[in-house]
Design a protein around this motif. Sequence first.
Motif, PDB file in Angstrom:
ATOM      1  N   ILE A  12       0.865  -1.183   0.000  1.00 25.93           N
ATOM      2  CA  ILE A  12       0.000   0.000   0.000  1.00 25.93           C
ATOM      3  C   ILE A  12       0.895   1.224   0.000  1.00 25.93           C
ATOM      4  O   ILE A  12       1.645   1.467   0.950  1.00 25.93           O
ATOM      5  CB  ILE A  12      -0.928   0.008   1.223  1.00 25.93           C
ATOM      6  CG1 ILE A  12      -1.830  -1.222   1.226  1.00 25.93           C
ATOM      7  CG2 ILE A  12      -1.771   1.286   1.241  1.00 25.93           C
ATOM      8  CD1 ILE A  12      -2.764  -1.320   2.422  1.00 25.93           C
ATOM      9  N   LEU A  59      -9.246  -0.515  -2.029  1.00 24.71           N
ATOM     10  CA  LEU A  59      -8.638  -1.301  -0.969  1.00 24.71           C
ATOM     11  C   LEU A  59      -9.195  -2.719  -0.906  1.00 24.71           C
ATOM     12  O   LEU A  59      -8.430  -3.688  -0.765  1.00 24.71           O
ATOM     13  CB  LEU A  59      -8.824  -0.591   0.376  1.00 24.71           C
ATOM     14  CG  LEU A  59      -8.206  -1.268   1.608  1.00 24.71           C
ATOM     15  CD1 LEU A  59      -6.708  -1.460   1.436  1.00 24.71           C
ATOM     16  CD2 LEU A  59      -8.502  -0.438   2.866  1.00 24.71           C
ATOM     17  N   VAL A  71       2.526  -1.846   4.504  1.00 23.40           N
ATOM     18  CA  VAL A  71       1.927  -0.514   4.510  1.00 23.40           C
ATOM     19  C   VAL A  71       3.050   0.505   4.418  1.00 23.40           C
ATOM     20  O   VAL A  71       3.829   0.675   5.356  1.00 23.40           O
ATOM     21  CB  VAL A  71       1.073  -0.289   5.765  1.00 23.40           C
ATOM     22  CG1 VAL A  71       0.597   1.168   5.832  1.00 23.40           C
ATOM     23  CG2 VAL A  71      -0.124  -1.237   5.777  1.00 23.40           C
ATOM     24  N   SER A  73       2.296   3.674   3.018  1.00 26.40           N
ATOM     25  CA  SER A  73       1.558   4.895   2.724  1.00 26.40           C
ATOM     26  C   SER A  73       2.025   6.004   3.664  1.00 26.40           C
ATOM     27  O   SER A  73       2.828   5.755   4.575  1.00 26.40           O
ATOM     28  CB  SER A  73       0.060   4.634   2.894  1.00 26.40           C
ATOM     29  OG  SER A  73      -0.209   4.026   4.146  1.00 26.40           O
ATOM     30  N   GLU A  80      -5.113   3.439   9.593  1.00 24.31           N
ATOM     31  CA  GLU A  80      -6.280   3.088   8.761  1.00 24.31           C
ATOM     32  C   GLU A  80      -5.982   1.885   7.884  1.00 24.31           C
ATOM     33  O   GLU A  80      -6.768   0.933   7.799  1.00 24.31           O
ATOM     34  CB  GLU A  80      -6.647   4.299   7.899  1.00 24.31           C
ATOM     35  CG  GLU A  80      -7.719   4.041   6.862  1.00 24.31           C
ATOM     36  CD  GLU A  80      -7.917   5.217   5.917  1.00 24.31           C
ATOM     37  OE1 GLU A  80      -8.472   4.988   4.821  1.00 24.31           O
ATOM     38  OE2 GLU A  80      -7.490   6.344   6.265  1.00 24.31           O
ATOM     39  N   HIS A  81      -4.815   1.894   7.237  1.00 19.57           N
ATOM     40  CA  HIS A  81      -4.484   0.821   6.310  1.00 19.57           C
ATOM     41  C   HIS A  81      -4.104  -0.467   7.029  1.00 19.57           C
ATOM     42  O   HIS A  81      -4.478  -1.558   6.589  1.00 19.57           O
ATOM     43  CB  HIS A  81      -3.349   1.286   5.386  1.00 19.57           C
ATOM     44  CG  HIS A  81      -3.774   2.322   4.410  1.00 19.57           C
ATOM     45  ND1 HIS A  81      -2.946   3.327   3.949  1.00 19.57           N
ATOM     46  CD2 HIS A  81      -4.974   2.532   3.788  1.00 19.57           C
ATOM     47  CE1 HIS A  81      -3.593   4.085   3.091  1.00 19.57           C
ATOM     48  NE2 HIS A  81      -4.827   3.626   2.986  1.00 19.57           N
TER      49      HIS A  81
END
Length: 308
Positions: A12, A59, A71, A73, A80-81
């Motif tokens: 991500i 997602l 992750v 990001s 959140e992810h």
Amino acid sequence: MADSAALRGGVIGAGVFGGYHARQYAQQDGAVLSAVLDPHPDRAAKVAMPLGGRAFHELDAFLEAVDVVTVASPATVHAEHVLAALAAGKPVYVEKPIAVSVADAERIRRSAAAKGLVLACGHQERVVFRAMGLLDVPEQPLRLEALRHGPPSERSRDVSAVLDLMVHDIDLALSLTTARPLTGGLRASGGWDDTLAELAFDDGFSARFDVSRQAAARKRTMRVVFPSGEVEIDFVARTFRNTTPFGLDPDFADTPAGRDPLGASIASFLMAVRGAAPRPVVTADEAIRALDVALAVEGGAQLSAPAA
């Protein structure tokens, strides 16, 4: 996920670090790069397609296409992810910091524990300490001084230099000592891009952290003082000076882990997912300890995000 099938890796975030992680999945034994998720489909495709992966911008569809998730990001959306991936039953490797609040980090830890999923955090410089032999020194340190300066960059502007840079050295300091930071033992000053902190611990150990994202040149050094001597490390030159009696490896930079700390960290994560290792390089508990100290530094220095 303990069988011999290649694990489908998903990343991500299609920024610089997302690209690093995507390449790791493409070259790790027992893994393939399956998917890259980014809100900009063209960026996701640029990272994923040359490595045999697919680009996603939704997602749920991304999570259906992968077995394990990195992750990478922006830090402000890590929680959140990570929580979404854990809810979907996916083991997660999250770049540092694990989150931008301890409350969110604790939610992540509880979710992973409840589902029995491996959760790793990307403080991969512990791999370098392990390769050097520093984590095996049988003495508690007396003093640590860390300097981490770099030129201006647009990367990680969503968080302060403390959560972007200093958190690395905080984690390394915590990896060397069993002592605990003293309540009231912190002094911090500076701004969003330049911060200086002094931290005292309950056994007399003290640490100084100096970070900047506004320096003219890249400089990363650390000095660790033990009762029997000291170690001075130049992370840019990948060399050190050792006056302790302990046999640190002067050729650490030529070991597989020293040459590729991220690769060693990802390999450890995948081994833990397969049940072939008891834990990843850095656990959620360790990542939360580093985050807690970093947020205390931010509070002590009274840092706030600059106006847009």
